[in-house]
Design a protein around this motif. Structure first.
Motif, PDB file in Angstrom:
ATOM      1  N   ASN A  59      -1.434  59.544 -47.320  1.00  0.00           N
ATOM      2  CA  ASN A  59      -0.273  60.788 -47.966  1.00  0.00           C
ATOM      3  C   ASN A  59       0.092  60.755 -48.903  1.00  0.00           C
ATOM      4  N   ALA A  60      -1.624  61.922 -49.116  1.00  0.00           N
ATOM      5  CA  ALA A  60      -1.365  62.386 -50.241  1.00  0.00           C
ATOM      6  C   ALA A  60      -0.819  64.369 -50.058  1.00  0.00           C
ATOM      7  N   PRO A  61       0.518  64.216 -51.126  1.00  0.00           N
ATOM      8  CA  PRO A  61       1.464  65.611 -51.091  1.00  0.00           C
ATOM      9  C   PRO A  61       0.569  66.804 -50.993  1.00  0.00           C
ATOM     10  N   ASP A  62       0.922  68.013 -50.320  1.00  0.00           N
ATOM     11  CA  ASP A  62       0.300  69.334 -50.749  1.00  0.00           C
ATOM     12  C   ASP A  62       0.418  69.834 -51.901  1.00  0.00           C
ATOM     13  N   THR A  63       1.752  69.930 -52.602  1.00  0.00           N
ATOM     14  CA  THR A  63       2.170  69.669 -53.912  1.00  0.00           C
ATOM     15  C   THR A  63       3.259  68.827 -54.092  1.00  0.00           C
ATOM     16  N   TYR A  64       3.792  69.375 -55.655  1.00  0.00           N
ATOM     17  CA  TYR A  64       4.454  67.642 -55.466  1.00  0.00           C
ATOM     18  C   TYR A  64       5.063  68.389 -56.752  1.00  0.00           C
ATOM     19  N   THR A  65       6.172  68.335 -57.472  1.00  0.00           N
ATOM     20  CA  THR A  65       6.818  68.474 -58.339  1.00  0.00           C
ATOM     21  C   THR A  65       7.268  67.241 -59.229  1.00  0.00           C
ATOM     22  N   GLU A  88     -11.499  62.949 -62.123  1.00  0.00           N
ATOM     23  CA  GLU A  88     -12.255  64.003 -61.154  1.00  0.00           C
ATOM     24  C   GLU A  88     -11.231  64.525 -60.752  1.00  0.00           C
ATOM     25  N   LEU A  89     -10.149  63.733 -60.411  1.00  0.00           N
ATOM     26  CA  LEU A  89      -8.924  64.906 -59.152  1.00  0.00           C
ATOM     27  C   LEU A  89      -8.754  65.760 -60.314  1.00  0.00           C
ATOM     28  N   TRP A  90      -8.774  65.797 -61.255  1.00  0.00           N
ATOM     29  CA  TRP A  90      -6.855  66.502 -62.472  1.00  0.00           C
ATOM     30  C   TRP A  90      -8.569  67.975 -62.459  1.00  0.00           C
ATOM     31  N   TYR A 110      -0.242  71.380 -57.042  1.00  0.00           N
ATOM     32  CA  TYR A 110      -0.567  71.977 -56.045  1.00  0.00           C
ATOM     33  C   TYR A 110      -2.087  71.126 -55.402  1.00  0.00           C
ATOM     34  N   LEU A 111      -2.701  70.603 -54.637  1.00  0.00           N
ATOM     35  CA  LEU A 111      -3.202  70.268 -53.876  1.00  0.00           C
ATOM     36  C   LEU A 111      -4.585  70.964 -53.409  1.00  0.00           C
ATOM     37  N   THR A 123      -1.856  75.799 -60.335  1.00  0.00           N
ATOM     38  CA  THR A 123      -1.602  77.415 -59.546  1.00  0.00           C
ATOM     39  C   THR A 123      -1.983  76.603 -58.417  1.00  0.00           C
ATOM     40  N   PRO A 124      -0.872  77.428 -57.502  1.00  0.00           N
ATOM     41  CA  PRO A 124      -1.698  77.539 -55.487  1.00  0.00           C
ATOM     42  C   PRO A 124      -2.920  77.460 -55.994  1.00  0.00           C
ATOM     43  N   PRO A 125      -3.860  76.967 -54.477  1.00  0.00           N
ATOM     44  CA  PRO A 125      -5.218  77.380 -54.773  1.00  0.00           C
ATOM     45  C   PRO A 125      -5.573  79.190 -54.261  1.00  0.00           C
ATOM     46  N   GLY A 126      -6.582  79.463 -55.115  1.00  0.00           N
ATOM     47  CA  GLY A 126      -6.745  80.735 -55.065  1.00  0.00           C
ATOM     48  C   GLY A 126      -6.356  82.150 -56.307  1.00  0.00           C
ATOM     49  N   ALA A 127      -5.281  81.370 -56.616  1.00  0.00           N
ATOM     50  CA  ALA A 127      -4.747  81.956 -57.621  1.00  0.00           C
ATOM     51  C   ALA A 127      -5.319  81.613 -59.025  1.00  0.00           C
ATOM     52  N   ALA A 128      -5.141  82.887 -59.535  1.00  0.00           N
ATOM     53  CA  ALA A 128      -6.337  82.143 -61.149  1.00  0.00           C
ATOM     54  C   ALA A 128      -5.027  82.213 -62.111  1.00  0.00           C
ATOM     55  N   ALA A 129      -5.552  81.078 -62.982  1.00  0.00           N
ATOM     56  CA  ALA A 129      -5.481  79.948 -63.998  1.00  0.00           C
ATOM     57  C   ALA A 129      -5.181  81.237 -65.194  1.00  0.00           C
ATOM     58  N   ASP A 130      -5.209  81.591 -65.577  1.00  0.00           N
ATOM     59  CA  ASP A 130      -5.207  82.984 -66.356  1.00  0.00           C
ATOM     60  C   ASP A 130      -3.904  83.360 -66.717  1.00  0.00           C
ATOM     61  N   GLY A 131      -3.223  83.117 -67.535  1.00  0.00           N
ATOM     62  CA  GLY A 131      -1.840  83.703 -67.755  1.00  0.00           C
ATOM     63  C   GLY A 131      -0.321  82.720 -66.925  1.00  0.00           C
ATOM     64  N   GLN A 132      -1.133  81.680 -66.103  1.00  0.00           N
ATOM     65  CA  GLN A 132      -0.081  80.827 -65.687  1.00  0.00           C
ATOM     66  C   GLN A 132       1.903  80.178 -65.968  1.00  0.00           C
TER      67      GLN A 132
END
Length: 404
Positions: A59-65, A88-90, A110-111, A123-132
């Motif tokens: 039941n791994a969630p797609d997003t978690y706050t 390895e997951l991080w 985000y998973l 960051t959401p998958p596909g989003a750039a990490a820079d400037g997060q």
């Protein structure tokens, strides 16, 4: 820092994550803490791949706050079947790992599932990490965001044990300074009282430059026996409280009653504090250790481990240890045991009489997996382990082995 509404992901100090390692460091040191070649290799693997989808919890969630009270172990257990694989997951990029970063309440994870592998991102998958930009709750008081960083485990469970249990050899406590008397001739002492202490003849307790000033008080060194061989692995001393040296041992000249002077021995004076139990004459003092950095990188051991439970810390009357309790095992630093190693707890299968057999033969039931534990403090031949996830009570003689 004041009234945060957003912050950039930077090296803020305090508890920092470096390829999965949790390091207790001062803020000024966080950015310069060295990354080992092993951590760098893990970072490279994280950046390139992640963990197989088969390793994800059902039941791994797609997003978690992230919430206050969360731990990295808890979040990893939410996502992984084997939480110790979280480096390895991080799925942070190498730039983030090169500059140690924090995970803290208010941050959204985000998973990312891609190519048969999964990673966690900020960051959401596909989003750039820079400037997060990471959103956190507004604050109306001055505070360091670093103070809210997630710990590996619930810190209150292990902090006392980083100073309390002490494994010594047979003679160490016997040679240690001992309490010989109290002020006002009290039999028992508590926090706020003063006591008089006498050191060993070869090493008296002196208030000299460079000599120890802060001590811990211990009593009753209990033998820790290997449940397999019966060998004594060391002696566990009972922690009672703290003591601060007020005045060292000395000689005082007094009138001998015959018109002359004589030098008389005067014991040292200590102030007692943080007493967990009443302190009495005969209790021993050992120098308090310096506050050291503690690094916990939960991981499977790189060696074969087959250990046994030696004792349940805190009470000899307790037969079974429960989740979040501490046990001692019969393996230590000289056996390759290190803080952060995760072990699988297995029951010691009982021997029973087979009531279905006319001969009533005695048979041994199989050992069963009973949960997970993590080493957090080691001595030469003994280690202390926190029980993380336990299904049934753990008793002396139960096995701890490499995680499955």
């Amino acid at each position: 820092m004041t009234a945060f509404t957003s912050v950039r992901r930077t090296a803020l100090g305090a508890l920092t994550i470096i390829a999965g390692a949790i390091l207790v460091v001062a803020p000024a040191q966080a950015q310069n803490y060295p990354i080992t070649p092993h951590q760098r290799a893990t970072a490279q693997q994280v950046s390139e791949r992640g963990v197989p989808l088969s390793e994800l919890a059902p039941n791994a969630p797609d997003t978690y706050t992230v919430q206050r009270g969360d731990t990295l172990w808890g979040i990893s257990g939410m996502y992984l079947k084997r939480p110790w694989r979280w480096p390895e997951l991080w799925g942070m990029n190498l730039e983030a790992i090169r500059n140690p970063h924090l995970i803290f309440p208010g941050q959204t994870l985000y998973l990312d599932k891609n190519g048969g592998y999964a990673r966690l991102r900020t960051t959401p998958p596909g989003a750039a990490a820079d400037g997060q930009t990471v959103r956190v709750s507004p604050r109306t008081r001055t505070d360091s965001l670093a103070d809210t960083a997630l710990p590996t485990l619930k810190t209150h469970l292990i902090e006392p044990f980083l100073v309390e249990p002490l494994v010594v050899d047979a003679d160490e406590l016997r040679r240690a300074p001992r309490i010989v008397a109290t002020t006002e001739e009290r039999v028992l002492m508590a926090s706020g009282d003063r006591a008089y202490v006498r050191g060993d003849a070869a090493s008296p307790l002196r208030a000299e430059a460079g000599a120890p000033r802060f001590f811990r008080v211990f009593r009753d060194a209990v033998a820790l026996k290997d449940p397999v061989s019966g060998e004594i692995l060391g002696y566990e001393a009972q922690y009672l409280g703290k003591a601060e040296l007020v005045r060292g041992e000395s000689l005082e000249e007094t009138d001998d009653g015959k018109g002359g002077r004589v030098a008389e021995y005067v014991p040292a004076t200590v102030a007692l504090s943080a007493a967990k139990e009443e302190i009495r004459a005969g209790d021993r003092l050992l120098p308090a250790p310096g506050r050291a950095f503690v690094s916990y990188t939960p991981r499977a051991p790189g060696i074969e481990v087959d250990a046994r439970v030696v004792s349940i810390y805190g009470s000899s009357a307790v037969a079974y240890a429960a989740q979040n309790q501490v046990i001692a095992i019969n393996k230590g630093a000289q056996d390759g045991i290190e803080p952060g190693q995760v072990l699988s707890v297995r029951t010691n299968g009982s021997r029973i009489k087979d009531s279905t057999d006319e001969a009533k033969a005695t048979i041994k039931l199989p050992s069963e997996s009973n949960g997970t534990a993590m080493v957090f403090r080691t001595f030469d031949r003994v280690s202390y382990v926190l029980l993380l996830e336990i299904r049934n009570g753990v008793r002396v003689g139960d096995r701890l082995v490499n995680p499955e």
